[in-house]
Design a protein around this motif. Sequence first.
Motif, PDB file in Angstrom:
ATOM      1  N   ILE A 135       0.838  -1.202   0.000  1.00  0.00           N
ATOM      2  CA  ILE A 135       0.000   0.000   0.000  1.00  0.00           C
ATOM      3  C   ILE A 135       0.871   1.249   0.000  1.00  0.00           C
ATOM      4  CG2 ILE A 135      -1.659   1.346   1.356  1.00  0.00           C
ATOM      5  CD1 ILE A 135      -2.875  -1.299   2.285  1.00  0.00           C
ATOM      6  N   SER A 136       1.947   1.245   0.786  1.00  0.00           N
ATOM      7  CA  SER A 136       2.824   2.421   0.839  1.00  0.00           C
ATOM      8  C   SER A 136       3.560   2.647  -0.472  1.00  0.00           C
ATOM      9  CB  SER A 136       3.834   2.281   1.984  1.00  0.00           C
ATOM     10  OG  SER A 136       4.790   1.282   1.694  1.00  0.00           O
ATOM     11  N   ASP A 137       3.658   1.606  -1.310  1.00  0.00           N
ATOM     12  CA  ASP A 137       4.318   1.739  -2.603  1.00  0.00           C
ATOM     13  C   ASP A 137       3.403   2.323  -3.676  1.00  0.00           C
ATOM     14  OD1 ASP A 137       6.714   0.812  -1.731  1.00  0.00           O
ATOM     15  OD2 ASP A 137       6.622  -1.126  -2.751  1.00  0.00           O
ATOM     16  N   ILE A 138       2.082   2.170  -3.534  1.00  0.00           N
ATOM     17  CA  ILE A 138       1.177   2.601  -4.610  1.00  0.00           C
ATOM     18  C   ILE A 138       0.453   3.902  -4.294  1.00  0.00           C
ATOM     19  CG2 ILE A 138       0.854   0.278  -5.525  1.00  0.00           C
ATOM     20  CD1 ILE A 138      -1.767   0.080  -4.044  1.00  0.00           C
ATOM     21  N   VAL A 139       0.682   4.486  -3.100  1.00  0.00           N
ATOM     22  CA  VAL A 139       0.076   5.783  -2.797  1.00  0.00           C
ATOM     23  C   VAL A 139       1.160   6.740  -2.319  1.00  0.00           C
ATOM     24  CG1 VAL A 139      -2.162   4.765  -2.179  1.00  0.00           C
ATOM     25  CG2 VAL A 139      -0.458   5.163  -0.398  1.00  0.00           C
ATOM     26  N   PRO A 140       0.979   8.050  -2.507  1.00  0.00           N
ATOM     27  CA  PRO A 140       1.943   9.033  -2.003  1.00  0.00           C
ATOM     28  C   PRO A 140       2.003   8.991  -0.477  1.00  0.00           C
ATOM     29  CG  PRO A 140       0.465  10.023  -3.620  1.00  0.00           C
ATOM     30  CD  PRO A 140      -0.093   8.679  -3.299  1.00  0.00           C
ATOM     31  N   LYS A 141       3.112   9.457   0.081  1.00  0.00           N
ATOM     32  CA  LYS A 141       3.316   9.370   1.522  1.00  0.00           C
ATOM     33  C   LYS A 141       2.282  10.154   2.311  1.00  0.00           C
ATOM     34  CE  LYS A 141       7.146   9.373   4.820  1.00  0.00           C
ATOM     35  NZ  LYS A 141       8.581   9.645   5.023  1.00  0.00           N
ATOM     36  N   ASP A 142       1.848  11.311   1.781  1.00  0.00           N
ATOM     37  CA  ASP A 142       0.895  12.122   2.523  1.00  0.00           C
ATOM     38  C   ASP A 142      -0.514  11.519   2.528  1.00  0.00           C
ATOM     39  OD1 ASP A 142       0.577  12.579  -0.201  1.00  0.00           O
ATOM     40  OD2 ASP A 142      -0.084  14.652   0.075  1.00  0.00           O
ATOM     41  N   VAL A 143      -0.743  10.516   1.680  1.00  0.00           N
ATOM     42  CA  VAL A 143      -2.051   9.857   1.613  1.00  0.00           C
ATOM     43  C   VAL A 143      -2.011   8.494   2.314  1.00  0.00           C
ATOM     44  CG1 VAL A 143      -3.883   9.083   0.029  1.00  0.00           C
ATOM     45  CG2 VAL A 143      -2.482  11.032  -0.584  1.00  0.00           C
ATOM     46  N   ILE A 286      -8.545  12.551   9.590  1.00  0.00           N
ATOM     47  CA  ILE A 286      -7.533  13.286  10.355  1.00  0.00           C
ATOM     48  C   ILE A 286      -6.252  13.372   9.546  1.00  0.00           C
ATOM     49  CG2 ILE A 286      -6.205  13.316  12.494  1.00  0.00           C
ATOM     50  CD1 ILE A 286      -8.438  11.686  13.785  1.00  0.00           C
ATOM     51  N   ASN A 287      -5.621  14.550   9.540  1.00  0.00           N
ATOM     52  CA  ASN A 287      -4.394  14.690   8.754  1.00  0.00           C
ATOM     53  C   ASN A 287      -3.262  13.883   9.392  1.00  0.00           C
ATOM     54  OD1 ASN A 287      -2.386  16.367  10.320  1.00  0.00           O
ATOM     55  ND2 ASN A 287      -4.068  17.825  10.331  1.00  0.00           N
ATOM     56  N   PRO A 288      -2.297  13.423   8.595  1.00  0.00           N
ATOM     57  CA  PRO A 288      -1.267  12.483   9.055  1.00  0.00           C
ATOM     58  C   PRO A 288      -0.449  12.967  10.255  1.00  0.00           C
ATOM     59  CG  PRO A 288      -1.264  12.616   6.665  1.00  0.00           C
ATOM     60  CD  PRO A 288      -2.197  13.689   7.151  1.00  0.00           C
ATOM     61  N   ILE A 334      -3.683   4.288  13.963  1.00  0.00           N
ATOM     62  CA  ILE A 334      -2.707   5.188  14.566  1.00  0.00           C
ATOM     63  C   ILE A 334      -1.336   4.524  14.651  1.00  0.00           C
ATOM     64  CG2 ILE A 334      -2.054   6.346  16.714  1.00  0.00           C
ATOM     65  CD1 ILE A 334      -5.103   6.788  17.188  1.00  0.00           C
ATOM     66  N   THR A 335      -1.291   3.308  15.180  1.00  0.00           N
ATOM     67  CA  THR A 335       0.004   2.639  15.388  1.00  0.00           C
ATOM     68  C   THR A 335       0.647   2.211  14.067  1.00  0.00           C
ATOM     69  OG1 THR A 335      -1.164   0.542  15.776  1.00  0.00           O
ATOM     70  CG2 THR A 335      -0.577   1.870  17.700  1.00  0.00           C
ATOM     71  N   ASN A 336      -0.167   1.752  13.117  1.00  0.00           N
ATOM     72  CA  ASN A 336       0.369   1.348  11.816  1.00  0.00           C
ATOM     73  C   ASN A 336       0.911   2.552  11.055  1.00  0.00           C
ATOM     74  OD1 ASN A 336       0.925   0.123   9.363  1.00  0.00           O
ATOM     75  ND2 ASN A 336      -1.019  -0.940   9.222  1.00  0.00           N
ATOM     76  N   SER A 337       0.140   3.639  11.030  1.00  0.00           N
ATOM     77  CA  SER A 337       0.577   4.848  10.321  1.00  0.00           C
ATOM     78  C   SER A 337       1.849   5.405  10.935  1.00  0.00           C
ATOM     79  CB  SER A 337      -0.529   5.911  10.361  1.00  0.00           C
ATOM     80  OG  SER A 337      -1.679   5.474   9.689  1.00  0.00           O
TER      81      SER A 337
END
Length: 412
Positions: A135-143, A286-288, A334-337
């Motif tokens: 998932i982190s590879d197919i979306v931008p970091k801020d999303v 909620i924003n990152p 929260i913990t995963n992000s």
Amino acid sequence: MSRVMNPYRALKNRHYRNFWIAQSISLIGTWIDTTLRGWVAVNLFPESKAAGFIGLIAFLKGFPSVFFSPVAGVLIDWFGPKTILLYTQLLDAANAFFMAYLVWKGLLSPFFLLSLSLLMGITSGFYLPSRNTFISDIVPKDVLPNALALHSMIFNVARMVGPTIAGFVVKYYGLEFGFVINALSFLPLIIALMVIPDNHSRTSSHASFKKFFVDLVEGVRYVSTNAVLIKTFVGLTMYSLFGMPFGMLMQAFVKSVVKSDILGYGIIMGMMGVGAFVGANVVAAINPERLIRMKEDFLLLVIGSSILAAALRPALTPYAAFFIGACQSSFFNITNSRTQLLSPSNMKGRTISLYSFLNTGGSPTGTFILGLLGNAIGVRSVYTFAGLILLIFSISRLFSLVNPAKEPKNIQ
């Protein structure tokens, strides 16, 4: 950056949207399978031994990740999460088709049930870290936090829909049809993984046995020297051991304490899914930067109180399940992000694999131990014990009896 954002913004990404839809179908099948396996267990054994057997199934489906999640982290950083994820889904699909065949032919036995659960446990050690890293590879970091929240949302919607479907399928069409549905649910996800491009940057051009252990130790060392991740992982461990068994032992709790059937179980788990859906929607908005600073100890306090309420007043179980679902969904987001956003790109596979190690290894271990304890003192007493443990832990953290870690730095 505004505090409230579009909670579905990650779905604007075409590749993530395709993966999200396919994963939704697969997860519904998975929860149908989980429900049916647990219900098979409570009917294969006397009531006094059912909780222990359900715990053993959960243990076999999760504990192998203790050994394989760290291995998966290195392989993900070497070969990419898409490759690892695709192979795990192919193996899980084969497992599901074989399970459906055994039920259809009337050949299912405790040996086959436990053996197939063990195989699922091995693949789960690779599935969770590869899925999150993919998932982190197919979306931008801020999303990314929003994408993880939406994934948690469909997981919990599936937990709401799957057991309900399972209950009606068994009642009107038979057990074997439910397992067939799960087997077929893997196909859309396998197809989606084949067509989504691989954007992962490999960290090594040469794989070797020696380098594998060097990279593995490097990942463990990175986490052990990061105070924020240590605090996060301690909370995750406590919840996995004492909070997750609430849902995983629910078949036994429903049968022996609530005095209901598989439809009653489906309603309770459905309420948990509704709560998780609400919680995931709140977190997704909620924003990152604000999200990774939120204190998950408040969520553990509510979860512990809710488990205790269900144990003391079983009639409150559906309502307790709602609050637990909402808090659990928020807790994992929260913990995963936080874990992903505070990890460098060349270390992400390994940090996420350690996160998965505690999650998928802790919850079946806790379920197995509490299930055996339930055989001795009763499932109701076990729920009371687990609720009290989480209450004591969360209160101690909130009142700073446990040394607080430093606040995480801004996302780069």
